[in-house]
Design a protein around this motif. Sequence first.
Motif, mmCIF file in Angstrom:
data_model
loop_
_atom_site.group_PDB
_atom_site.id
_atom_site.type_symbol
_atom_site.label_atom_id
_atom_site.label_comp_id
_atom_site.label_asym_id
_atom_site.label_seq_id
_atom_site.Cartn_x
_atom_site.Cartn_y
_atom_site.Cartn_z
ATOM 1 N N VAL A 72 0.838 -1.201 0.000
ATOM 2 C CA VAL A 72 0.000 0.000 0.000
ATOM 3 C C VAL A 72 0.871 1.247 0.000
ATOM 4 C CG1 VAL A 72 -1.697 1.321 1.325
ATOM 5 C CG2 VAL A 72 -1.903 -1.171 1.164
ATOM 6 N N TYR A 73 1.923 1.226 0.800
ATOM 7 C CA TYR A 73 2.820 2.377 0.894
ATOM 8 C C TYR A 73 3.417 2.695 -0.482
ATOM 9 C CZ TYR A 73 6.306 5.528 2.890
ATOM 10 O OH TYR A 73 7.064 6.632 3.198
ATOM 11 N N LYS A 75 2.430 1.956 -3.373
ATOM 12 C CA LYS A 75 1.413 2.325 -4.359
ATOM 13 C C LYS A 75 1.015 3.789 -4.230
ATOM 14 C CE LYS A 75 -3.268 1.194 -5.944
ATOM 15 N NZ LYS A 75 -4.447 0.288 -5.752
ATOM 16 N N HIS A 76 0.986 4.316 -3.013
ATOM 17 C CA HIS A 76 0.399 5.635 -2.787
ATOM 18 C C HIS A 76 1.398 6.741 -2.458
ATOM 19 C CE1 HIS A 76 -3.784 4.295 -2.932
ATOM 20 N NE2 HIS A 76 -3.407 3.226 -2.242
ATOM 21 N N ALA A 86 0.124 12.766 4.279
ATOM 22 C CA ALA A 86 -1.022 11.865 4.442
ATOM 23 C C ALA A 86 -1.109 11.336 5.859
ATOM 24 C CB ALA A 86 -0.916 10.711 3.449
ATOM 25 N N TYR A 87 0.036 11.028 6.467
ATOM 26 C CA TYR A 87 0.031 10.495 7.829
ATOM 27 C C TYR A 87 -0.437 11.554 8.821
ATOM 28 C CZ TYR A 87 1.517 7.810 11.899
ATOM 29 O OH TYR A 87 1.542 7.118 13.079
ATOM 30 N N THR A 91 -5.020 9.775 6.543
ATOM 31 C CA THR A 91 -5.832 9.339 5.416
ATOM 32 C C THR A 91 -5.952 7.820 5.435
ATOM 33 O OG1 THR A 91 -3.955 9.063 3.908
ATOM 34 C CG2 THR A 91 -4.947 11.280 4.055
ATOM 35 N N GLU A 93 -5.207 5.714 3.224
ATOM 36 C CA GLU A 93 -4.000 5.107 2.651
ATOM 37 C C GLU A 93 -2.851 5.083 3.668
ATOM 38 O OE1 GLU A 93 -6.653 6.687 -0.414
ATOM 39 O OE2 GLU A 93 -5.670 7.634 1.313
ATOM 40 N N ALA A 94 -2.708 6.182 4.401
ATOM 41 C CA ALA A 94 -1.636 6.236 5.401
ATOM 42 C C ALA A 94 -1.892 5.253 6.532
ATOM 43 C CB ALA A 94 -1.508 7.653 5.948
ATOM 44 N N ALA A 96 -3.602 2.446 6.317
ATOM 45 C CA ALA A 96 -3.383 1.092 5.795
ATOM 46 C C ALA A 96 -1.899 0.799 5.626
ATOM 47 C CB ALA A 96 -4.111 0.927 4.459
ATOM 48 N N ALA A 97 -1.112 1.818 5.275
ATOM 49 C CA ALA A 97 0.322 1.623 5.038
ATOM 50 C C ALA A 97 1.120 1.478 6.321
ATOM 51 C CB ALA A 97 0.875 2.783 4.226
#
Length: 222
Positions: A72-73, A75-76, A86-87, A91, A93-94, A96-97
């Motif tokens: 995930v990291y 990818k985004h 993002a962190y 978000t 994505e953050a 999930a990463a």
Amino acid sequence: ERLGRSCTGDQPCILDHGLAYLHHDHSLTVRDLEQRNVHLIVAVGQDPADRIRSGHRRRLDRRAMDRLPNQVYCKHFATADDFVSAYARQTPEAVAATRGGQRWVLPVTSTYLNGNDPRTRIVWLRLSHMDRDWGRLVGPRAPPLALRCNASSSQSLDDTRAHLSRTSRRWIASHFHDDVQLWNRIEQAASSSPGLLVTNGRGEVCPLQHHSQNDMRADVYT
């Protein structure tokens, strides 16, 4: 170098050279070690901003890509600044990463320094001067640690995608405020005599108690 088992239980020991067990384990806290009767700990500290940059470089190197958070990291987040932004906003994505043991993004002070045994002493080395600081602790004839756990490749070390903007650095300094304070104390101690910061299990500065030769086997955590 050899892979062995340490006196702390089932955790793997990366290196055992007679003076210390060397571990790279993000899950063990000071209290965990105290419960295993470990009270002399040599910890390797790092500036929080450098720790974030190191985490990003590890992902640039495509390490441990069998783990979903790393996928995930990659990818985004093309740059370290992308991730910090993002962190900071948490978000999806953050989140999930950094799910599932991604402890490199957690504050050291509030995550690990939870000791409560008065016997515990932590001697702090600097990652950037680890062998030098280790020699100051145990003497010039001590075998060098000379081991870099998860070291970045030469390519990612020079990759501008791991650089941090002033905005990112300001957020890191605020979010990891207590870690920054700890790092500053580590740096200040290293520039003085005897030259290494010693704290108790809660990160409070205190003298290094006398240990007999039989007790001088330490556990080193990076």
